[in-house]
Scaffold this motif. Structure first.
Motif, PDB file in Angstrom:
ATOM      1  N   THR A 217       0.841  -1.202   0.000  1.00 16.47           N
ATOM      2  CA  THR A 217       0.000   0.000   0.000  1.00 16.47           C
ATOM      3  C   THR A 217       0.873   1.247   0.000  1.00 16.47           C
ATOM      4  OG1 THR A 217      -0.094   0.281   2.395  1.00 16.47           O
ATOM      5  CG2 THR A 217      -1.690  -1.220   1.411  1.00 16.47           C
ATOM      6  N   GLY A 218       0.366   2.283  -0.597  1.00 15.66           N
ATOM      7  CA  GLY A 218       1.065   3.568  -0.599  1.00 15.66           C
ATOM      8  C   GLY A 218       0.780   4.314  -1.886  1.00 15.66           C
ATOM      9  N   GLU A 220       2.350   6.658  -3.015  1.00 19.78           N
ATOM     10  CA  GLU A 220       3.596   7.075  -3.646  1.00 19.78           C
ATOM     11  C   GLU A 220       4.178   5.993  -4.557  1.00 19.78           C
ATOM     12  OE1 GLU A 220       3.157   5.844  -0.731  1.00 19.78           O
ATOM     13  OE2 GLU A 220       4.969   5.307   0.373  1.00 19.78           O
ATOM     14  N   ASP A 260      -3.355   4.732  -1.040  1.00 20.93           N
ATOM     15  CA  ASP A 260      -3.880   4.931   0.322  1.00 20.93           C
ATOM     16  C   ASP A 260      -5.296   5.492   0.256  1.00 20.93           C
ATOM     17  OD1 ASP A 260      -1.538   4.124   1.801  1.00 20.93           O
ATOM     18  OD2 ASP A 260      -0.589   5.960   1.117  1.00 20.93           O
ATOM     19  N   GLY A 284       1.431   1.613   5.854  1.00 21.74           N
ATOM     20  CA  GLY A 284       0.200   2.151   6.426  1.00 21.74           C
ATOM     21  C   GLY A 284      -0.149   1.698   7.835  1.00 21.74           C
ATOM     22  N   ASP A 291      -2.571   6.586   6.905  1.00 23.05           N
ATOM     23  CA  ASP A 291      -2.448   5.159   7.153  1.00 23.05           C
ATOM     24  C   ASP A 291      -3.826   4.503   7.171  1.00 23.05           C
ATOM     25  OD1 ASP A 291       0.231   5.364   7.086  1.00 23.05           O
ATOM     26  OD2 ASP A 291       0.533   5.339   9.251  1.00 23.05           O
TER      27      ASP A 291
END
Ligand code: AMP
Ligand code: MG
Length: 445
Positions: A217-218, A220, A260, A284, A291
């Motif tokens: 996850t992210g 970015e 996210d 996260g 998060d």
């Protein structure tokens, strides 16, 4: 703490001083929540690398019948007792037996049958003379008489005596019917699979490989092969963790780069639940404003288990890898999920410490944990008080030493890729001089 509240920090006292769990407490809780997967029946090649879940007995003898180990002539030994190169025994060839032949000629006194490797030894024959011990026979094969019965048109000269049983592979000389040929727990490699095939087994009962979905996850994250762009980074965790899951014995599926966003994450989880025995996520789980993982998993665990207790987030007395989440998500008994921190070194070390033992437990493997050895550190080490530290290192088994690789930063993937072990510094130790003995977790299989 920045941003929103901490949705469920298990065992929290005041938000400012949540309980810290030891690595061992967390590992024990995680392992208590999983069990070996029930055995399944697989086609042989699908079972490669799996552990047998049954004792396998041979239904029949191997070889299943007396057969020739050479191309040559099946004959009666008495006919060759005086055979020499100068005075060969001349035998009438009464048949030609190929591998797979079912209709066998009878070999009487003064007779021989041409026989191929693996072909059944015909009745009457007591031994096989390899072609090299004969003149190779004369004539071109078999003729038939007026009634269609085979007539030997060929003779063979045997140049030396042939002993009883020579070049005959006896029925049951390899495996006897009823023998246990492989015991439960055996890992099936090429030769074990070959043996199963040889005794006629088409399928076999094994401990299945856990199906592990790895999800990073992210917002970015950009997939490798694409340009990262400003502020973005390539998703490396999903590759590290998927490869690590495969190396641990799982069938791993990589789902990279979920942004996210709570709804997106929920939708991806819904999709993946059906094919997972275990889900591993990265990112996260700390206290950042974005998060969403904590929020989403807390909901899922809560829905599935009738309360927020189904999923918990903890802070561990370790560095790196302090924040960890685990629980079950989805309907019914749910699917176990370990939520690892996003920093690449933290994610990998968390995998080694917690996820790998879970996979090994699901596999029913006897070696759940990595081997740990003692070695002398070649450099002085520092470690925060109250945390078990895992430093990356290179182990030299010949010298009995270990050398730290790179620094402490949990973003240092370059150094991580050069390491072959983790150096453990206990919770109550803050400094160790060079030469001190330390525990070293070996990462090489
Ligand atoms: P997080 O735990 O999501 O706060 O992430 C902590 C750090 O790890 C941040 O610097 C992230 O950019 C980085 N990170 C998170 N996920 C990944 C990933 N899949 N691959 C590489 N770095 C990541
Ligand atoms: Mg993140």
């Amino acid at each position: 703490m920045t941003g929103k509240h901490d949705p469920c920090c298990e065992g929290a006292g005041s938000p400012a001083s949540p309980r810290l769990w030891t690595v061992d407490e967390h590992l024990a809780d995680v392992l208590a929540a999983v069990a070996p997967l029930p055995p399944i029946e697989l086609q042989l090649l699908d079972a490669q690398g799996c552990r047998l879940a049954e004792d396998v007995r041979a239904a029949d003898d191997l070889p299943p019948f007396d057969n020739s180990s050479m191309d040559g002539y099946a004959l009666r030994t008495a006919d060759t007792v005086r055979a020499t190169e100068q005075y060969p025994s001349v035998l009438a060839v009464v048949g030609d037996i190929a591998a797979g032949a079912a209709d066998l000629p009878k070999v009487g006194p003064g007779q021989a049958a041409r026989i191929m490797t693996g072909a059944p030894v015909p009745p009457g024959a007591e031994a096989v003379a390899p072609v090299e011990w004969t003149d190779g026979g004369t004539g071109t094969g078999l003729a038939a008489d007026a009634m269609g019965a085979p007539v030997a048109d060929e003779e063979v000269r045997v140049l030396r005596p042939v002993a009883e049983g020579a070049h005959i592979r006896r029925r049951g000389s390899d495996v006897t019917a009823g023998d246990t040929v492989l015991e439960a727990g055996t890992v099936l490699g090429p030769t074990q699979l070959g043996l199963l095939a040889a005794i006629g087994r088409g399928t076999v009962k094994v401990a299945p490989r856990p199906r592990v979905v790895v999800l990073s996850t992210g917002s970015e994250l950009v997939q490798p092969g694409e340009a990262a762009g400003p502020g973005r980074i390539h998703d490396s965790n999903s590759f590290t963790l998927t490869a690590a899951a495969t190396a641990a014995g799982a069938v791993a599926f990589r789902v990279g780069g979920v942004p996210d966003e709570a709804d997106t994450l929920r939708a991806v989880l819904e999709d993946q639940l059906g094919r997972a025995d275990l889900i591993v996520t990265s990112g996260g789980v700390s206290v950042g404003a974005y998060d969403v993982v904590k929020e989403v998993f807390a909901d899922y665990g809560g829905v599935a288990r009738g309360g927020a207790a189904g999923f918990s987030f903890r802070r561990l007395r370790m560095q790196p890898g302090k924040p960890q989440g685990f629980g079950r998500i989805g309907g019914g008994p749910g699917v176990p999920l370990l939520a690892l921190p996003g920093n690449p070194v933290s994610a990998y070390i968390s995998f080694e410490l917690f996820v790998r033992p879970v996979i090994r437990t699901m596999l029913g493997a006897p070696d759940v944990h990595r081997p740990v050895v003692r070695a002398a550190t070649t450099a002085a080490l520092r470690s925060p008080a109250g945390r078990r530290q895992f430093l990356r290192g290179r182990y030299d088994p010949a010298a009995g030493t270990v050398s730290p690789v790179g620094g402490e930063g949990s973003h240092l993937v370059g150094a991580l890729a050069r390491a072959d072990c983790l150096i453990t510094v206990p919770e109550d130790t803050t400094a160790l001089p060079a030469g001190s003995a330390v525990d070293v977790v070996l990462l090489t299989d």
